[in-house]
Design an enzyme around this catalytic site. Sequence first.
Site, PDB file in Angstrom:
ATOM      1  N   LYS A 123      13.907 -13.049   0.748  1.00 43.58           N
ATOM      2  CA  LYS A 123      13.469 -11.858   1.203  1.00 43.58           C
ATOM      3  C   LYS A 123      14.075 -11.774   2.679  1.00 43.58           C
ATOM      4  O   LYS A 123      14.104 -12.700   3.395  1.00 43.58           O
ATOM      5  CB  LYS A 123      12.007 -11.955   1.029  1.00 43.58           C
ATOM      6  CG  LYS A 123      11.174 -10.973   1.619  1.00 43.58           C
ATOM      7  CD  LYS A 123       9.771 -10.807   1.746  1.00 43.58           C
ATOM      8  CE  LYS A 123       9.670  -9.518   2.728  1.00 43.58           C
ATOM      9  NZ  LYS A 123       8.056  -9.226   3.046  1.00 43.58           N
ATOM     10  N   GLU A 176      -1.582  -3.702   9.810  1.00 41.02           N
ATOM     11  CA  GLU A 176      -1.458  -5.075   9.634  1.00 41.02           C
ATOM     12  C   GLU A 176      -2.215  -6.135  10.559  1.00 41.02           C
ATOM     13  O   GLU A 176      -1.595  -6.222  11.706  1.00 41.02           O
ATOM     14  CB  GLU A 176      -0.024  -5.458   9.346  1.00 41.02           C
ATOM     15  CG  GLU A 176       0.234  -6.850   8.655  1.00 41.02           C
ATOM     16  CD  GLU A 176       1.360  -7.269   7.922  1.00 41.02           C
ATOM     17  OE1 GLU A 176       2.255  -6.232   7.886  1.00 41.02           O
ATOM     18  OE2 GLU A 176       1.647  -8.422   7.766  1.00 41.02           O
ATOM     19  N   GLU A 220       7.372  -9.658  -3.670  1.00 42.81           N
ATOM     20  CA  GLU A 220       7.609  -9.673  -2.295  1.00 42.81           C
ATOM     21  C   GLU A 220       6.408 -10.038  -1.743  1.00 42.81           C
ATOM     22  O   GLU A 220       6.462 -10.778  -0.544  1.00 42.81           O
ATOM     23  CB  GLU A 220       7.904  -8.139  -2.217  1.00 42.81           C
ATOM     24  CG  GLU A 220       8.423  -7.720  -0.634  1.00 42.81           C
ATOM     25  CD  GLU A 220       8.571  -6.217  -0.527  1.00 42.81           C
ATOM     26  OE1 GLU A 220       9.335  -5.610  -1.708  1.00 42.81           O
ATOM     27  OE2 GLU A 220       8.444  -5.846   0.592  1.00 42.81           O
ATOM     28  N   GLU A 358      11.010   4.690   1.934  1.00 44.95           N
ATOM     29  CA  GLU A 358       9.830   3.878   2.340  1.00 44.95           C
ATOM     30  C   GLU A 358       9.973   3.906   3.962  1.00 44.95           C
ATOM     31  O   GLU A 358       8.901   4.162   4.610  1.00 44.95           O
ATOM     32  CB  GLU A 358      10.057   2.514   1.737  1.00 44.95           C
ATOM     33  CG  GLU A 358       8.868   1.636   2.157  1.00 44.95           C
ATOM     34  CD  GLU A 358       8.850   0.133   1.642  1.00 44.95           C
ATOM     35  OE1 GLU A 358       8.923  -0.019   0.151  1.00 44.95           O
ATOM     36  OE2 GLU A 358       8.632  -0.868   2.161  1.00 44.95           O
TER      37      GLU A 358
HETATM   38  C1  LIG Z   1       8.140  -3.704   8.523  1.00 48.31           C
HETATM   39  C2  LIG Z   1       7.165  -2.736   8.302  1.00 48.31           C
HETATM   40  O1  LIG Z   1       6.108  -2.892   7.214  1.00 48.31           O
HETATM   41  C3  LIG Z   1       6.036  -4.215   6.822  1.00 48.31           C
HETATM   42  C4  LIG Z   1       4.466  -4.120   6.444  1.00 48.31           C
HETATM   43  C5  LIG Z   1       3.851  -3.750   5.218  1.00 48.31           C
HETATM   44  C6  LIG Z   1       4.828  -3.465   4.224  1.00 48.31           C
HETATM   45  C7  LIG Z   1       6.140  -3.913   4.274  1.00 48.31           C
HETATM   46  C8  LIG Z   1       6.843  -3.602   2.998  1.00 48.31           C
HETATM   47  O2  LIG Z   1       6.553  -3.357   1.860  1.00 48.31           O
HETATM   48  O3  LIG Z   1       8.244  -3.935   3.233  1.00 48.31           O
HETATM   49  C9  LIG Z   1       6.797  -4.599   5.483  1.00 48.31           C
HETATM   50  O4  LIG Z   1       6.846  -5.771   5.176  1.00 48.31           O
HETATM   51  C10 LIG Z   1       7.057  -1.640   9.042  1.00 48.31           C
HETATM   52  O5  LIG Z   1       6.092  -0.673   8.771  1.00 48.31           O
HETATM   53  O6  LIG Z   1       8.035  -1.288   9.826  1.00 48.31           O
END
Ligand SMILES: C=C(O[C@H]1C=CC=C(C(=O)O)[C@@H]1O)C(=O)O
Length: 372
Positions: A123, A176, A220, A358
């Site tokens: 990952k 987070e 993930e 995203e």
């Molecule tokens: C790296 C980011 O999100 C992280 C936090 C939540 C979900 C994430 C995802 O699903 O990829 C990322 O790991 C960002 O918002 O810049």
Amino acid sequence: MNPTLEPTRSASALRHSPLVFAGSDPFAADEVRRTLQARTGDPDLACRVIRALEPGERAVVSAAFRADGPVVAHLVTPRALGRAEPSPVEVRVHDVVPEPDRSAYVDLVATALDRIEGADVAKVVRGRCLEGHSSPALSPAEVTATLLDRRPGRYVFSLPLDDRPEAPWLVGASPELLVRRRGVEIASTPLAGSVPRSPDPDEDSRRAAALADSAKDLAEHAFVVDHIAAALGPACEWLEVPAAPEVLATDSMWHLASPIRGRLRAPEDLTAPDLAQLLPPPPAVGGVPTPEATDLIDELEGPGLRGPFGGFVGWMDGDGDGELAVTIRAGVLDGERLRLFAGAGIVAGSDPLAEADETAAKLSTMTRAGGL
Ligand SMILES: C=C(O[C@H]1C=CC=C(C(=O)O)[C@@H]1O)C(=O)O
């Protein structure tokens, strides 16, 4: 940068904006008594901050993503956070430049997928930036007021990145929680596995349900939860990890989230930043295995893309308690420039176009807050 964590300047009133950290115990401060600067990974960081704190003070901390990146700790006396006054609407001209642009980002995600297929990494989080120029310049106070008013993410923060009056400011609304420590109790809520929200309520609920069922997103997510549990577990008498993630909403995203709780064996040995430093780099912004993923991030993004983004931001007090969020959904405001970052976790099965969508949705939290 001062590697010895000596104070670099004494009390200064904050000209542009109060300093803010609004999480489970929101506060603001109008003056910084001292600013300490160091490097991430400094094992004595927390001790020296604690020694420098006076009774009733807190240190508001930002630490960079990169090992050996800058850390800043502002010593402040917290005050209650008042109601956020929505800022007056100003007529502005904005110019926004992506770095890299969408098609280059899609290509880089495809390269990351090749490396995952080649088994270099399992990952990796691939980031991109947007740089806005606004005339007249946005102020930290108005962006922060908008974030506090709308609360797009649970942890709203606003602080200067060094001790100069003209310092750039870090502003944002992270969803987070990297780690919270209150005495013996700790908590962390890793997020990973995401989908943009929809303005249509039926479609929005459908997306949340699909996310909770998505094998690729659950895989993930599991990488991140396993990493946190392995890092925090040995320090705990017990650590409770939910059997399955819940779905958490921000203004722009649905995320898989696992609220983890634990009880420290020896709290006197581990302050909130010590716990954060057990997790370098925060796994929701790094990758697995950590060293290979971090090298790949450097190779694909270049070492200068992230700065404070992907590090951690929050506060600690003289008892070592504190609350630290992952520095995402954030921007650095430097005069007329507002630099924004977003990343997406890439695993086997990721679709480069969906990852570009995203990151665009994640960036929209801060483009909206800045009116870009
Ligand atoms: C790296 C980011 O999100 C992280 C936090 C939540 C979900 C994430 C995802 O699903 O990829 C990322 O790991 C960002 O918002 O810049």
